[in-house]
Design a protein around this motif. Structure first.
Motif, short mmCIF file in Angstrom:
data_model
loop_
_atom_site.label_atom_id
_atom_site.label_comp_id
_atom_site.label_asym_id
_atom_site.label_seq_id
_atom_site.Cartn_x
_atom_site.Cartn_y
_atom_site.Cartn_z
N ILE A 19 0.84 -1.21 0.00
CA ILE A 19 0.00 0.00 0.00
C ILE A 19 0.87 1.26 0.00
CG2 ILE A 19 -1.78 1.31 1.24
CD1 ILE A 19 -2.69 -1.39 2.49
N LEU A 20 1.95 1.23 0.79
CA LEU A 20 2.78 2.43 0.94
C LEU A 20 3.83 2.57 -0.18
CD1 LEU A 20 3.43 2.10 4.79
CD2 LEU A 20 2.01 3.86 3.69
N GLY A 21 3.96 1.54 -1.00
CA GLY A 21 4.99 1.56 -2.04
C GLY A 21 6.39 1.56 -1.42
N ALA A 22 6.53 0.90 -0.28
CA ALA A 22 7.82 0.88 0.44
C ALA A 22 8.53 -0.45 0.18
CB ALA A 22 7.55 1.05 1.93
N ARG A 23 9.81 -0.47 0.52
CA ARG A 23 10.59 -1.70 0.36
C ARG A 23 10.23 -2.67 1.50
NH1 ARG A 23 17.10 -1.74 0.86
NH2 ARG A 23 17.43 -3.94 0.41
N HIS A 24 9.96 -3.91 1.14
CA HIS A 24 9.59 -4.89 2.17
C HIS A 24 10.79 -5.76 2.53
CE1 HIS A 24 7.39 -8.77 3.41
NE2 HIS A 24 7.43 -7.96 4.44
N VAL A 25 11.11 -5.79 3.81
CA VAL A 25 12.25 -6.59 4.28
C VAL A 25 11.77 -7.42 5.48
CG1 VAL A 25 14.56 -6.45 5.33
CG2 VAL A 25 13.90 -4.78 3.59
N VAL A 26 12.28 -8.63 5.58
CA VAL A 26 11.92 -9.48 6.73
C VAL A 26 13.21 -9.77 7.52
CG1 VAL A 26 10.98 -11.73 7.41
CG2 VAL A 26 9.99 -10.51 5.47
N VAL A 27 13.15 -9.75 8.82
CA VAL A 27 14.36 -10.02 9.61
C VAL A 27 14.82 -11.46 9.38
CG1 VAL A 27 13.76 -8.40 11.49
CG2 VAL A 27 13.17 -10.82 11.72
N GLU A 28 16.11 -11.67 9.55
CA GLU A 28 16.62 -13.04 9.55
C GLU A 28 16.45 -13.54 10.98
OE1 GLU A 28 20.51 -13.14 7.57
OE2 GLU A 28 20.94 -14.82 8.92
N HIS A 29 15.88 -14.71 11.11
CA HIS A 29 15.52 -15.17 12.44
C HIS A 29 15.81 -16.66 12.61
CE1 HIS A 29 12.03 -16.98 14.85
NE2 HIS A 29 12.81 -16.44 15.75
N LYS A 30 16.35 -17.02 13.75
CA LYS A 30 16.47 -18.45 14.08
C LYS A 30 16.45 -18.60 15.60
CE LYS A 30 21.51 -18.49 14.01
NZ LYS A 30 22.74 -18.88 13.36
N LEU A 31 16.31 -19.82 16.04
CA LEU A 31 16.35 -20.08 17.48
C LEU A 31 17.63 -20.84 17.80
CD1 LEU A 31 12.69 -21.25 18.29
CD2 LEU A 31 13.70 -19.00 18.71
N PHE A 32 18.29 -20.41 18.85
CA PHE A 32 19.45 -21.15 19.31
C PHE A 32 18.97 -22.46 19.97
CE2 PHE A 32 21.18 -16.78 19.27
CZ PHE A 32 22.29 -17.01 18.47
N PRO A 33 19.87 -23.44 20.14
CA PRO A 33 19.43 -24.73 20.71
C PRO A 33 18.71 -24.59 22.05
CG PRO A 33 21.66 -24.91 19.86
CD PRO A 33 21.28 -23.46 19.75
N ASP A 34 19.04 -23.58 22.83
CA ASP A 34 18.37 -23.42 24.14
C ASP A 34 17.05 -22.64 24.03
OD1 ASP A 34 19.33 -20.94 23.57
OD2 ASP A 34 20.52 -20.71 25.41
N GLY A 35 16.68 -22.27 22.80
CA GLY A 35 15.39 -21.58 22.63
C GLY A 35 15.48 -20.07 22.52
N GLU A 36 16.68 -19.51 22.72
CA GLU A 36 16.81 -18.05 22.63
C GLU A 36 16.73 -17.60 21.17
OE1 GLU A 36 20.41 -17.05 24.74
OE2 GLU A 36 19.55 -17.66 26.66
N SER A 37 16.26 -16.37 20.97
CA SER A 37 16.04 -15.86 19.60
C SER A 37 17.27 -15.15 19.05
CB SER A 37 14.88 -14.87 19.59
OG SER A 37 13.71 -15.51 19.98
N TYR A 38 17.50 -15.37 17.76
CA TYR A 38 18.54 -14.65 17.02
C TYR A 38 17.82 -13.80 15.99
CZ TYR A 38 22.06 -14.15 13.24
OH TYR A 38 22.89 -13.67 12.26
#
Ligand code: R5P
Length: 295
Positions: A19-38
Protein backbone atom coordinates in the motif's frame (compact mmCIF):
# COMPACT_ATOMS: atom_id res chain seq x y z
CA UNK A 1 10.92 3.90 3.57
CA UNK A 2 11.40 0.29 4.65
CA UNK A 3 8.67 -1.92 6.11
CA UNK A 4 10.40 -4.49 8.29
CA UNK A 5 8.51 -7.63 9.31
CA UNK A 6 9.80 -9.23 12.51
CA UNK A 7 8.56 -12.74 13.41
CA UNK A 8 4.81 -12.39 14.01
CA UNK A 9 3.14 -10.18 11.42
CA UNK A 10 0.30 -12.31 10.02
CA UNK A 11 1.07 -10.80 6.60
CA UNK A 12 0.35 -7.20 7.64
CA UNK A 13 3.97 -6.14 6.88
CA UNK A 14 3.61 -7.28 3.28
CA UNK A 15 0.27 -5.53 2.85
CA UNK A 16 1.63 -2.29 4.33
CA UNK A 17 4.67 -2.29 2.03
CA UNK A 18 2.41 -2.79 -1.00
CA UNK A 19 0.00 0.00 0.00
CA UNK A 20 2.78 2.43 0.94
CA UNK A 21 4.99 1.56 -2.04
CA UNK A 22 7.82 0.88 0.44
CA UNK A 23 10.59 -1.70 0.36
CA UNK A 24 9.59 -4.89 2.17
CA UNK A 25 12.25 -6.59 4.28
CA UNK A 26 11.92 -9.48 6.73
CA UNK A 27 14.36 -10.02 9.61
CA UNK A 28 16.62 -13.04 9.55
CA UNK A 29 15.52 -15.17 12.44
CA UNK A 30 16.47 -18.45 14.08
CA UNK A 31 16.35 -20.08 17.48
CA UNK A 32 19.45 -21.15 19.31
CA UNK A 33 19.43 -24.73 20.71
CA UNK A 34 18.37 -23.42 24.14
CA UNK A 35 15.39 -21.58 22.63
CA UNK A 36 16.81 -18.05 22.63
CA UNK A 37 16.04 -15.86 19.60
CA UNK A 38 18.54 -14.65 17.02
CA UNK A 39 17.52 -11.58 14.98
CA UNK A 40 19.48 -9.97 12.14
CA UNK A 41 18.51 -6.97 10.01
CA UNK A 42 19.62 -8.15 6.55
CA UNK A 43 19.81 -4.74 4.79
CA UNK A 44 21.49 -1.37 5.29
CA UNK A 45 19.05 0.80 7.26
CA UNK A 46 21.35 3.73 7.91
CA UNK A 47 19.43 7.01 7.37
CA UNK A 48 16.19 5.14 6.52
CA UNK A 49 12.70 5.55 7.92
CA UNK A 50 11.75 2.09 9.13
CA UNK A 51 8.25 0.80 9.91
CA UNK A 52 8.75 -2.24 12.17
CA UNK A 53 5.81 -4.65 12.26
CA UNK A 54 5.36 -7.19 15.04
CA UNK A 55 2.13 -8.47 16.55
CA UNK A 56 2.41 -9.89 20.06
CA UNK A 57 0.06 -12.85 20.06
CA UNK A 58 1.12 -16.17 21.65
CA UNK A 59 3.91 -16.72 22.65
CA UNK A 60 3.61 -13.10 23.72
CA UNK A 61 6.90 -12.82 25.64
CA UNK A 62 8.91 -14.34 22.78
CA UNK A 63 7.36 -11.98 20.23
CA UNK A 64 7.95 -8.99 22.50
CA UNK A 65 11.60 -9.85 23.05
CA UNK A 66 12.13 -10.33 19.30
CA UNK A 67 10.58 -6.92 18.68
CA UNK A 68 12.86 -5.31 21.28
CA UNK A 69 15.96 -6.91 19.76
CA UNK A 70 14.92 -5.66 16.29
CA UNK A 71 14.28 -2.07 17.47
CA UNK A 72 17.59 -1.94 19.33
CA UNK A 73 19.48 -3.25 16.29
CA UNK A 74 17.82 -0.67 14.02
CA UNK A 75 18.85 2.11 16.38
CA UNK A 76 22.47 0.83 16.51
CA UNK A 77 22.54 0.54 12.73
CA UNK A 78 21.57 4.20 12.25
CA UNK A 79 17.90 4.06 11.17
CA UNK A 80 16.58 7.63 10.96
CA UNK A 81 13.09 7.14 12.33
CA UNK A 82 11.65 3.97 13.83
CA UNK A 83 7.87 3.59 13.77
CA UNK A 84 6.70 0.49 15.57
CA UNK A 85 3.43 -1.10 14.44
CA UNK A 86 1.97 -3.63 16.89
CA UNK A 87 -1.33 -4.90 15.45
CA UNK A 88 -2.17 -6.84 18.61
CA UNK A 89 -0.53 -5.43 21.72
CA UNK A 90 -0.39 -8.01 24.50
CA UNK A 91 -0.47 -7.15 28.21
CA UNK A 92 -2.84 -4.21 27.63
CA UNK A 93 -5.70 -5.41 29.85
CA UNK A 94 -3.72 -4.94 33.07
CA UNK A 95 -3.76 -1.15 32.76
CA UNK A 96 -4.13 -0.30 36.42
CA UNK A 97 -3.72 -1.74 39.90
CA UNK A 98 -7.05 -3.50 40.39
CA UNK A 99 -5.75 -5.17 43.57
CA UNK A 100 -3.05 -3.86 45.88
CA UNK A 101 0.44 -4.91 44.82
CA UNK A 102 -0.30 -5.78 41.18
CA UNK A 103 2.12 -4.88 38.41
CA UNK A 104 0.76 -2.64 35.62
CA UNK A 105 1.93 -4.69 32.66
CA UNK A 106 1.00 -2.27 29.87
CA UNK A 107 3.10 0.44 31.54
CA UNK A 108 6.13 -1.88 31.68
CA UNK A 109 5.75 -2.88 28.03
CA UNK A 110 5.22 0.61 26.57
CA UNK A 111 8.00 2.19 28.62
CA UNK A 112 10.39 -0.56 27.52
CA UNK A 113 9.54 -0.20 23.81
CA UNK A 114 10.12 3.55 24.00
CA UNK A 115 13.34 3.27 26.02
CA UNK A 116 14.63 0.79 23.47
CA UNK A 117 14.51 3.36 20.67
CA UNK A 118 11.00 3.53 19.14
CA UNK A 119 10.07 7.01 17.91
CA UNK A 120 6.39 6.39 17.18
CA UNK A 121 3.94 3.64 18.02
CA UNK A 122 0.86 2.43 16.17
CA UNK A 123 -1.44 -0.15 17.74
CA UNK A 124 -4.84 -1.51 16.81
CA UNK A 125 -7.77 -1.34 19.23
CA UNK A 126 -5.82 -1.16 22.45
CA UNK A 127 -7.95 -2.22 25.41
CA UNK A 128 -7.99 1.36 26.77
CA UNK A 129 -6.68 4.24 24.69
CA UNK A 130 -5.54 6.13 27.82
CA UNK A 131 -2.83 3.47 28.30
CA UNK A 132 -0.90 5.04 25.43
CA UNK A 133 0.18 7.77 27.85
CA UNK A 134 2.83 5.31 29.07
CA UNK A 135 4.59 5.59 25.69
CA UNK A 136 6.40 8.91 25.78
CA UNK A 137 6.42 9.52 22.04
CA UNK A 138 3.73 9.80 19.37
CA UNK A 139 1.28 6.96 19.76
CA UNK A 140 -1.79 6.19 17.67
CA UNK A 141 -4.60 3.74 18.33
CA UNK A 142 -6.44 2.47 15.24
CA UNK A 143 -10.07 1.59 15.97
CA UNK A 144 -11.24 -1.68 14.43
CA UNK A 145 -14.90 -0.72 13.95
CA UNK A 146 -14.40 0.86 10.51
CA UNK A 147 -12.91 -2.35 9.10
CA UNK A 148 -15.45 -4.57 10.89
CA UNK A 149 -18.47 -2.46 9.90
CA UNK A 150 -17.54 -2.86 6.20
CA UNK A 151 -18.43 -6.56 6.52
CA UNK A 152 -21.99 -5.72 7.60
CA UNK A 153 -22.66 -2.81 5.26
CA UNK A 154 -25.19 -4.73 3.12
CA UNK A 155 -27.06 -6.25 6.07
CA UNK A 156 -30.22 -4.64 7.45
CA UNK A 157 -32.13 -4.72 10.73
CA UNK A 158 -28.91 -4.57 12.74
CA UNK A 159 -28.50 -4.02 16.44
CA UNK A 160 -24.97 -3.62 17.73
CA UNK A 161 -24.56 -4.99 21.25
CA UNK A 162 -21.73 -4.07 23.61
CA UNK A 163 -21.03 -6.90 26.10
CA UNK A 164 -20.28 -4.32 28.81
CA UNK A 165 -20.70 -0.60 29.35
CA UNK A 166 -17.00 0.04 28.65
CA UNK A 167 -17.49 -1.22 25.09
CA UNK A 168 -20.51 1.02 24.43
CA UNK A 169 -18.59 3.85 22.71
CA UNK A 170 -17.24 1.38 20.15
CA UNK A 171 -20.71 -0.13 19.62
CA UNK A 172 -22.24 3.33 19.08
CA UNK A 173 -19.76 4.19 16.31
CA UNK A 174 -20.37 0.77 14.74
CA UNK A 175 -24.15 1.30 14.84
CA UNK A 176 -23.84 4.68 13.11
CA UNK A 177 -21.68 3.18 10.36
CA UNK A 178 -24.22 0.44 9.58
CA UNK A 179 -27.40 2.46 10.24
CA UNK A 180 -28.28 0.18 13.11
CA UNK A 181 -29.40 0.45 16.69
CA UNK A 182 -27.24 0.01 19.76
CA UNK A 183 -27.53 -1.45 23.27
CA UNK A 184 -25.30 -2.88 25.98
CA UNK A 185 -25.16 -5.53 28.68
CA UNK A 186 -23.73 -5.14 32.15
CA UNK A 187 -20.91 -7.59 32.65
CA UNK A 188 -19.03 -8.29 35.87
CA UNK A 189 -15.72 -10.07 36.24
CA UNK A 190 -14.49 -11.54 39.52
CA UNK A 191 -10.96 -10.14 39.78
CA UNK A 192 -9.70 -13.25 41.61
CA UNK A 193 -11.36 -16.17 39.81
CA UNK A 194 -11.82 -14.41 36.45
CA UNK A 195 -15.44 -15.67 36.30
CA UNK A 196 -17.88 -13.41 34.48
CA UNK A 197 -21.61 -12.84 34.88
CA UNK A 198 -24.20 -10.57 33.29
CA UNK A 199 -26.67 -8.49 35.29
CA UNK A 200 -30.30 -9.09 34.27
CA UNK A 201 -31.24 -6.25 31.92
CA UNK A 202 -33.88 -6.15 29.21
CA UNK A 203 -32.56 -5.66 25.70
CA UNK A 204 -34.90 -5.12 22.78
CA UNK A 205 -33.39 -7.46 20.18
CA UNK A 206 -36.51 -9.31 18.98
CA UNK A 207 -36.22 -10.16 15.27
CA UNK A 208 -32.89 -8.29 14.97
CA UNK A 209 -29.57 -9.25 13.44
CA UNK A 210 -27.43 -8.71 16.52
CA UNK A 211 -23.71 -8.00 16.20
CA UNK A 212 -21.84 -8.29 19.50
CA UNK A 213 -18.72 -6.18 19.24
CA UNK A 214 -15.70 -6.37 21.55
CA UNK A 215 -11.99 -5.62 21.41
CA UNK A 216 -10.76 -9.12 22.30
CA UNK A 217 -12.21 -12.61 22.27
CA UNK A 218 -9.94 -14.64 24.52
CA UNK A 219 -11.67 -17.53 26.31
CA UNK A 220 -14.88 -16.66 24.44
CA UNK A 221 -16.88 -16.58 27.68
CA UNK A 222 -17.92 -12.92 27.32
CA UNK A 223 -19.14 -13.38 23.74
CA UNK A 224 -20.89 -16.68 24.47
CA UNK A 225 -22.70 -15.20 27.46
CA UNK A 226 -23.80 -12.14 25.47
CA UNK A 227 -24.91 -14.32 22.54
CA UNK A 228 -27.08 -16.47 24.80
CA UNK A 229 -28.66 -13.32 26.30
CA UNK A 230 -29.43 -11.99 22.82
CA UNK A 231 -30.95 -15.28 21.64
CA UNK A 232 -32.98 -15.68 24.86
CA UNK A 233 -34.41 -12.23 24.16
CA UNK A 234 -35.51 -13.20 20.63
CA UNK A 235 -32.61 -12.14 18.35
CA UNK A 236 -32.95 -13.46 14.79
CA UNK A 237 -29.21 -14.05 14.21
CA UNK A 238 -26.18 -13.33 16.34
CA UNK A 239 -22.76 -12.39 14.95
CA UNK A 240 -19.55 -11.91 16.93
CA UNK A 241 -17.20 -9.14 15.77
CA UNK A 242 -13.87 -8.27 17.33
CA UNK A 243 -10.48 -6.76 16.64
CA UNK A 244 -8.38 -9.55 18.14
CA UNK A 245 -9.70 -13.13 17.97
CA UNK A 246 -7.23 -14.82 20.32
CA UNK A 247 -9.59 -17.77 20.76
CA UNK A 248 -7.63 -19.63 23.40
CA UNK A 249 -8.34 -23.28 24.36
CA UNK A 250 -11.90 -24.28 23.37
CA UNK A 251 -13.14 -20.71 22.71
CA UNK A 252 -14.19 -21.48 19.13
CA UNK A 253 -16.42 -24.38 20.26
CA UNK A 254 -17.86 -22.25 23.03
CA UNK A 255 -18.85 -19.58 20.49
CA UNK A 256 -20.33 -22.11 18.06
CA UNK A 257 -22.31 -23.81 20.83
CA UNK A 258 -23.72 -20.49 22.02
CA UNK A 259 -25.57 -20.08 18.73
CA UNK A 260 -23.33 -17.47 17.08
CA UNK A 261 -23.82 -17.58 13.32
CA UNK A 262 -20.51 -16.05 12.21
CA UNK A 263 -17.34 -14.72 13.81
CA UNK A 264 -15.69 -11.75 12.12
CA UNK A 265 -12.29 -10.45 13.18
CA UNK A 266 -9.50 -8.26 11.86
CA UNK A 267 -6.20 -9.86 10.84
CA UNK A 268 -4.15 -8.64 13.83
CA UNK A 269 -3.66 -12.28 14.91
CA UNK A 270 -3.84 -15.58 12.97
CA UNK A 271 -7.27 -17.24 13.24
CA UNK A 272 -8.78 -20.64 12.35
CA UNK A 273 -10.48 -20.91 8.95
CA UNK A 274 -13.98 -20.76 10.49
CA UNK A 275 -13.38 -17.09 11.38
CA UNK A 276 -13.98 -14.49 8.64
CA UNK A 277 -11.33 -11.79 8.55
CA UNK A 278 -11.18 -8.20 7.36
CA UNK A 279 -7.82 -6.51 6.87
CA UNK A 280 -6.77 -3.68 9.13
CA UNK A 281 -3.68 -2.91 6.98
CA UNK A 282 -5.28 -0.08 4.91
CA UNK A 283 -6.18 1.74 8.13
CA UNK A 284 -2.66 1.32 9.52
CA UNK A 285 -1.19 2.56 6.21
CA UNK A 286 -3.40 5.67 6.39
CA UNK A 287 -2.14 6.39 9.92
CA UNK A 288 1.50 5.96 8.82
CA UNK A 289 0.98 8.39 5.93
CA UNK A 290 -0.57 10.97 8.25
CA UNK A 291 2.22 10.49 10.79
CA UNK A 292 4.93 11.10 8.22
CA UNK A 293 3.11 14.05 6.64
CA UNK A 294 2.78 15.87 9.95
CA UNK A 295 6.24 15.42 11.43
C1 R5P B 1 -12.54 -7.17 28.70
O1 R5P B 1 -12.80 -6.13 29.29
C2 R5P B 1 -12.41 -7.23 27.22
O2 R5P B 1 -12.96 -6.12 26.59
C3 R5P B 1 -13.04 -8.50 26.66
O3 R5P B 1 -14.44 -8.46 26.92
C4 R5P B 1 -12.44 -9.71 27.29
O4 R5P B 1 -11.05 -9.66 27.23
C5 R5P B 1 -12.93 -10.97 26.63
O5 R5P B 1 -12.37 -12.05 27.31
P1 R5P B 1 -12.99 -13.49 27.26
O6 R5P B 1 -13.14 -13.86 25.81
O7 R5P B 1 -11.99 -14.34 27.97
O8 R5P B 1 -14.30 -13.44 27.97
Amino acid sequence: MIVLGVTATNGIDQELAAILGARHVVVEHKLFPDGESYIRIPVDVSGEDVIVVQSTYKPQDKHLIELLIAIDALRDLGARRITVVIPYLAYARQDKRFREGEGISIKTILQTIRANGADDLIVVEIHKEESLKFFRGRAINIPSVYALAEYFKNMSNLLILAPDKGALKRAKIFAELVNGECDYLEKFRDRVTGEISVKPKSIDVKGKNVVIVDDIVSTGKTMALAARKALENGALNVYAACAHALLINNALDLLKNSGIKEIIATNTVPVPKEVKTVSIAPYIAKAIKELYETR
